[in-house]
Design a protein around this motif. Sequence first.
Motif: not given
Length: 171
Positions: A29-32, A34-41, A43-45
């Motif tokens: 996870a590189v980004k959040e 509102g409590g949802k995490y995303f990878d560097k591409n 995509n949800p993670t």
Amino acid sequence: MIGGMLAIVAVTILQGAPVSADASGDPAAVKEEGGKYFDKNGNPTYKIQTDGTVDWFTYSGFRRYHSDCHVCHGPDGEGSTYAPALKDSAKTLTYDDFIGVIASGRQVVNTARESVMPAFGTNPNVMCYVDDLFVYLRARGNDALPRGRPAKREDKAEAAKKHEKDCLPTQ
Ligand code: HEC
């Protein structure tokens, strides 16, 4: 000389490779938002803390999976004699392909075999939660989450509340 150059190339490739990866890329996870995490591409993670606390989407995915998918795919994404282990599918299918199969279904029906994945495209109780399902199974596939119900979780994410409001049909 040529051997030396090959060695340098090999080292460069290894250094460039992510620590762990699946078909959607590095799951870190590189980004959040509102409590949802995303990878560097993008995509949800999943995001799992060292004390085992899971993010809301991983927890929600666990629940959704065990209400709509486990009858065929087995508990904890482990697979069954009838349907494949989705913890592995989350590693081998890209995010888009994964969602595509859930929406459209897939079947192999011939004299030797009948294998039917139903299409969930018109079922909001599944389609509004495909990210949750993906994130949960991605965590299982990358061995970031053990079998069973996650013991600790983050509070319901703002991103999840907003998404439900936009996605679920109004009653
Ligand atoms: C009625 C049984 C059944 C249910 C319920 C079901 N599936 Fe499936 N699913 C299957 C079968 C069988 C296949 C393999 C289809 C084939 O042979 O191509 C499959 C395939 C898949 C695949 C592709 C796997 C791969 O590696 O290619 C995905 C993704 C998937 N299912 C997700 C889900 C999710 C998520 C749910 C719950 C919302 C779900 N399925 C519910 C039977 C089911």
